[in-house]
Design a protein around this motif. Structure first.
Motif, PDB file in Angstrom:
ATOM      1  N   GLY A   1       0.789  -1.226   0.000  1.00 53.80           N
ATOM      2  CA  GLY A   1       0.000   0.000   0.000  1.00 53.80           C
ATOM      3  C   GLY A   1       0.814   1.265   0.000  1.00 53.80           C
ATOM      4  O   GLY A   1       1.828   1.376   0.691  1.00 53.80           O
ATOM      5  N   SER A   2       0.377   2.246  -0.791  1.00 50.32           N
ATOM      6  CA  SER A   2       1.029   3.554  -0.820  1.00 50.32           C
ATOM      7  C   SER A   2       0.049   4.600  -1.326  1.00 50.32           C
ATOM      8  O   SER A   2      -1.022   4.280  -1.846  1.00 50.32           O
ATOM      9  N   THR A   3       0.466   5.853  -1.195  1.00 58.46           N
ATOM     10  CA  THR A   3      -0.296   7.002  -1.699  1.00 58.46           C
ATOM     11  C   THR A   3       0.540   7.715  -2.738  1.00 58.46           C
ATOM     12  O   THR A   3       1.738   7.960  -2.533  1.00 58.46           O
ATOM     13  N   LEU A   4      -0.058   8.047  -3.865  1.00 63.53           N
ATOM     14  CA  LEU A   4       0.638   8.802  -4.902  1.00 63.53           C
ATOM     15  C   LEU A   4       0.819  10.241  -4.454  1.00 63.53           C
ATOM     16  O   LEU A   4      -0.139  10.904  -4.069  1.00 63.53           O
ATOM     17  N   ARG A   5       2.061  10.733  -4.508  1.00 58.25           N
ATOM     18  CA  ARG A   5       2.343  12.117  -4.138  1.00 58.25           C
ATOM     19  C   ARG A   5       2.631  12.995  -5.342  1.00 58.25           C
ATOM     20  O   ARG A   5       2.109  14.102  -5.434  1.00 58.25           O
ATOM     21  N   ALA A   6       3.458  12.535  -6.265  1.00 57.38           N
ATOM     22  CA  ALA A   6       3.792  13.362  -7.425  1.00 57.38           C
ATOM     23  C   ALA A   6       4.305  12.475  -8.545  1.00 57.38           C
ATOM     24  O   ALA A   6       4.901  11.416  -8.297  1.00 57.38           O
ATOM     25  N   THR A   7       4.079  12.907  -9.794  1.00 54.88           N
ATOM     26  CA  THR A   7       4.556  12.144 -10.938  1.00 54.88           C
ATOM     27  C   THR A   7       4.643  13.044 -12.154  1.00 54.88           C
ATOM     28  O   THR A   7       3.877  14.019 -12.279  1.00 54.88           O
ATOM     29  N   SER A   8       5.577  12.752 -13.055  1.00 55.32           N
ATOM     30  CA  SER A   8       5.727  13.526 -14.287  1.00 55.32           C
ATOM     31  C   SER A   8       6.424  12.668 -15.327  1.00 55.32           C
ATOM     32  O   SER A   8       7.449  12.037 -15.036  1.00 55.32           O
ATOM     33  N   ALA A   9       5.880  12.666 -16.534  1.00 56.01           N
ATOM     34  CA  ALA A   9       6.474  11.881 -17.616  1.00 56.01           C
ATOM     35  C   ALA A   9       7.741  12.518 -18.152  1.00 56.01           C
ATOM     36  O   ALA A   9       8.603  11.824 -18.704  1.00 56.01           O
ATOM     37  N   ASN A  10       7.903  13.833 -18.020  1.00 58.10           N
ATOM     38  CA  ASN A  10       9.021  14.534 -18.640  1.00 58.10           C
ATOM     39  C   ASN A  10      10.368  13.976 -18.188  1.00 58.10           C
ATOM     40  O   ASN A  10      11.249  13.701 -19.003  1.00 58.10           O
ATOM     41  N   SER A  11      10.520  13.790 -16.891  1.00 55.81           N
ATOM     42  CA  SER A  11      11.743  13.183 -16.359  1.00 55.81           C
ATOM     43  C   SER A  11      11.478  11.782 -15.825  1.00 55.81           C
ATOM     44  O   SER A  11      12.328  11.210 -15.136  1.00 55.81           O
ATOM     45  N   ASP A  12      10.302  11.253 -16.135  1.00 57.27           N
ATOM     46  CA  ASP A  12       9.948   9.867 -15.829  1.00 57.27           C
ATOM     47  C   ASP A  12      10.077   9.545 -14.345  1.00 57.27           C
ATOM     48  O   ASP A  12      10.668   8.546 -13.964  1.00 57.27           O
ATOM     49  N   PHE A  13       9.501  10.376 -13.483  1.00 58.99           N
ATOM     50  CA  PHE A  13       9.565  10.081 -12.056  1.00 58.99           C
ATOM     51  C   PHE A  13       8.165   9.916 -11.471  1.00 58.99           C
ATOM     52  O   PHE A  13       7.192  10.512 -11.942  1.00 58.99           O
TER      53      PHE A  13
ATOM     54  N   TRP B   1      12.685  18.163  -9.803  1.00 57.67           N
ATOM     55  CA  TRP B   1      12.501  19.040  -8.643  1.00 57.67           C
ATOM     56  C   TRP B   1      11.379  20.050  -8.879  1.00 57.67           C
ATOM     57  O   TRP B   1      10.508  20.252  -8.025  1.00 57.67           O
ATOM     58  N   THR B   2      11.384  20.671 -10.033  1.00 57.56           N
ATOM     59  CA  THR B   2      10.312  21.620 -10.379  1.00 57.56           C
ATOM     60  C   THR B   2       9.242  20.967 -11.236  1.00 57.56           C
ATOM     61  O   THR B   2       8.111  21.459 -11.293  1.00 57.56           O
ATOM     62  N   GLY B   3       9.597  19.878 -11.913  1.00 62.47           N
ATOM     63  CA  GLY B   3       8.641  19.077 -12.664  1.00 62.47           C
ATOM     64  C   GLY B   3       7.702  19.890 -13.520  1.00 62.47           C
ATOM     65  O   GLY B   3       8.109  20.763 -14.283  1.00 62.47           O
ATOM     66  N   GLY B   4       6.396  19.630 -13.356  1.00 60.46           N
ATOM     67  CA  GLY B   4       5.384  20.345 -14.122  1.00 60.46           C
ATOM     68  C   GLY B   4       4.845  21.576 -13.442  1.00 60.46           C
ATOM     69  O   GLY B   4       3.853  22.165 -13.900  1.00 60.46           O
ATOM     70  N   GLY B   5       5.470  21.989 -12.316  1.00 59.16           N
ATOM     71  CA  GLY B   5       5.105  23.245 -11.679  1.00 59.16           C
ATOM     72  C   GLY B   5       4.005  23.176 -10.643  1.00 59.16           C
ATOM     73  O   GLY B   5       3.585  24.211 -10.113  1.00 59.16           O
ATOM     74  N   THR B   6       3.535  21.964 -10.317  1.00 57.53           N
ATOM     75  CA  THR B   6       2.504  21.819  -9.280  1.00 57.53           C
ATOM     76  C   THR B   6       2.969  20.777  -8.260  1.00 57.53           C
ATOM     77  O   THR B   6       3.863  19.976  -8.531  1.00 57.53           O
ATOM     78  N   ASN B   7       2.314  20.769  -7.097  1.00 58.72           N
ATOM     79  CA  ASN B   7       2.677  19.790  -6.070  1.00 58.72           C
ATOM     80  C   ASN B   7       2.572  18.365  -6.583  1.00 58.72           C
ATOM     81  O   ASN B   7       3.330  17.493  -6.168  1.00 58.72           O
ATOM     82  N   ALA B   8       1.614  18.131  -7.487  1.00 56.94           N
ATOM     83  CA  ALA B   8       1.376  16.776  -7.984  1.00 56.94           C
ATOM     84  C   ALA B   8       2.335  16.369  -9.086  1.00 56.94           C
ATOM     85  O   ALA B   8       2.302  15.215  -9.541  1.00 56.94           O
ATOM     86  N   THR B   9       3.190  17.306  -9.535  1.00 61.72           N
ATOM     87  CA  THR B   9       4.091  16.999 -10.655  1.00 61.72           C
ATOM     88  C   THR B   9       5.547  17.367 -10.364  1.00 61.72           C
ATOM     89  O   THR B   9       6.354  17.437 -11.288  1.00 61.72           O
ATOM     90  N   ARG B  10       5.888  17.614  -9.101  1.00 57.39           N
ATOM     91  CA  ARG B  10       7.268  17.972  -8.770  1.00 57.39           C
ATOM     92  C   ARG B  10       7.665  17.357  -7.432  1.00 57.39           C
ATOM     93  O   ARG B  10       6.818  16.993  -6.612  1.00 57.39           O
ATOM     94  N   LEU B  11       8.974  17.282  -7.212  1.00 53.90           N
ATOM     95  CA  LEU B  11       9.505  16.723  -5.975  1.00 53.90           C
ATOM     96  C   LEU B  11       9.647  17.748  -4.860  1.00 53.90           C
ATOM     97  O   LEU B  11       9.642  17.387  -3.682  1.00 53.90           O
ATOM     98  N   SER B  12       9.803  19.000  -5.197  1.00 55.87           N
ATOM     99  CA  SER B  12      10.259  19.994  -4.225  1.00 55.87           C
ATOM    100  C   SER B  12       9.391  20.083  -2.982  1.00 55.87           C
ATOM    101  O   SER B  12       9.911  20.150  -1.860  1.00 55.87           O
TER     102      SER B  12
END
Length: 466
Positions: free
Chosen positions: A306-318, A438-449
């Motif tokens: 079990g886990s919860t999705l926090r952030a994801t982005s295809a651009n850097s595949d994370f 780190w900055t990803g797609g610019g939202t909490n759901a698309t970046r690590l920061s």
């Protein structure tokens, strides 16, 4: 998407108990009044066409899909329409159901409804389990596994027949919610016992002989970050690698970094994860020998689901997940540091599960370089050149961390042409950069920061913690 090129090697993964060998034994071992297993209802699953599945897997490999080890089969089973209820004593009742899928190497299960009342527990174990047998083969779940989605995905049990057993207080039996909707038939060999069945069928080892066990000298000075890496299953049928990562609060949040293309990008997928820790061979098999290419002896008695999705982005595949339960101290895990600086590094270290087998380590002694995914001009990824005769990565390694010489995560594996037979520039791989993510797609759901620097300290790198 590890593999851009190459052919599918045999996937294998060995898995153990939900948290550790359970103290609880199946009810029939401790209550002589309970019926023997042959009196318990058995659900026979439809036959599985393994040749067809392996033909599909060859096409999946050419597309760069993540490895598949099991075929999901849909069922509709609850304690109201299946199995057998019996009294254990005046205060306790037991429900049992056998499930058999002919020629399965192992089985695992997906419950789309799971709620265990306090004082209850569920065991899942091989039908061949004996009272004095290996308790690591018994999976135990309780009210600690209740969650907001009301679902549960289980670790594998070896063999073609498993028993699902629920024991609950009679007074709270009405609170039990259990709806089994997926039975996953392992046709490849997932786990040490399952792999022995695969070997008996003529299958060979699971990862290339050039790969290096983490207990070999290459891993001696990296024993901390080795403990941060785990292999995991998705929906009980697919597999990748990921790693625990630290955050600037140093609070041991269970942040788990993996690859976007592994598909853990929805609430349902994230919830289905089962992570297996410390799966590694007990000895150093000499690289580039038949022993190194054979099946290992890794023990997988440590896992969590079990886990919860926090952030994801295809651009850097994370993809960043937060595992649902806190670390079990017995697992001795490590939260790796990270480095988000915009730079290349003079070398790199990869720790991963090639073909989802025992954990391996690969070293690069040349500088990384910036590339776009696929090798063109760009800066979203790091290109890593492996040593001419050292370890590489393989399908199943996807999502695994790349570390700087300072042992900080700088990326996660997207893919590449590397293999034990690859030479020159083909003996390389590409990793999505932490800098980009780190900055990803610019939202909490698309970046690590927001997740890895919750206090907005501005740190550009941090070290790991035990």
């Amino acid at each position: 998407m590890k593999r851009l090129y190459g052919s599918l090697a045999l996937l294998s993964l060995s898995i153990g108990a939900a948290i550790a060998a359970p103290a609880t034994l199946p009810a029939a071992f401790e209550h002589p009044n309970v019926s023997s297993l042959d009196k318990v209802a058995v659900r026979i699953m439809p036959a599985v066409n393994v040749d067809k599945l392996k033909a599909e897997d060859r096409l999946r490999d050419k597309r760069g899909d993540i490895p598949r080890f099991a075929l999901p089969m849909t069922v509709d089973m609850t304690p109201l329409n299946s199995g057998v209820w019996e009294d254990l004593d005046a205060d306790t009742v037991v429900w049992r159901q056998r499930i058999r899928s002919e020629k399965a190497m192992s089985l695992n299960f997906g419950f789309t409804q799971y709620h265990m009342p306090a004082g209850g527990r569920m065991l899942i174990y091989p039908a061949t389990q004996e009272k004095g047998g290996d308790r690591d083969l018994i999976r135990e779940y309780s009210d600690r596994d209740n969650n907001e989605l009301g679902q549960l995905w289980t670790a594998i049990v070896p063999g073609q027949e498993a028993v699902i057993e629920v024991v609950v207080p009679r007074a709270s039996a009405g609170q039990l919610k259990l709806h089994l909707t997926k039975v996953n038939h392992d046709y490849v060999g997932f786990g040490p016992l399952a792999r022995r069945l695969a070997e008996a069928s003529g299958e060979k080892g699971v990862s290339g002989s050039c790969n290096v066990d983490v207990v070999c000298p290459d891993g001696a000075s990296r024993s901390d970050i080795i403990r941060s890496v785990g292999v995991y299953s998705k929906n009980g049928s697919l597999a990748c690698t990921g790693s625990l990562v630290n955050n600037t609060a140093n609070n041991k949040k269970m942040y788990f970094l993996t690859a976007h293309h592994c598909g853990m990008t929805t609430t349902a997928a994230a919830n289905s994860i089962v992570v297996y820790w410390n799966y590694q061979n007990s000895t150093c098999r000499a690289p580039n020998t038949p022993a190194s290419g054979a099946n290992g002896n890794g023990s997988l008695a440590q896992n969590q689901s079990g886990s919860t999705l926090r952030a994801t982005s295809a651009n850097s595949d994370f993809t960043l997940l937060e595992l649902r339960t806190a670390a079990n101290p017995a697992f001795n895990l490590f939260w790796a540091g990270w480095d988000r600086r915009n730079q290349n590094f003079p070398g790199a270290v990869a720790i991963h599960h090639p073909n989802v087998a025992e954990k391996r380590i690969s070293l690069s002694t040349t500088s990384t370089s910036f590339v776009a995914w696929g090798g063109g001009a760009g800066t979203t990824h790091l290109n890593v050149q492996w040593q001419p005769t050292g370890g590489v990565t393989e399908p199943g390694s996807s999502g695994s961390p790349l570390y700087s010489p300072e042992k900080r995560v700088i990326g996660q594996l997207h893919g590449g042409p590397s293999s034990c037979s690859a030479t020159g520039t083909n003996r390389s791989d590409q990793y999505g950069r932490v800098f980009t993510s780190w900055t990803g797609g610019g939202t909490n759901a698309t970046r690590l920061s927001n997740w890895l620097d919750p206090g907005a300290t501005g740190a550009t790198f941090i070290n790991g913690i035990n």
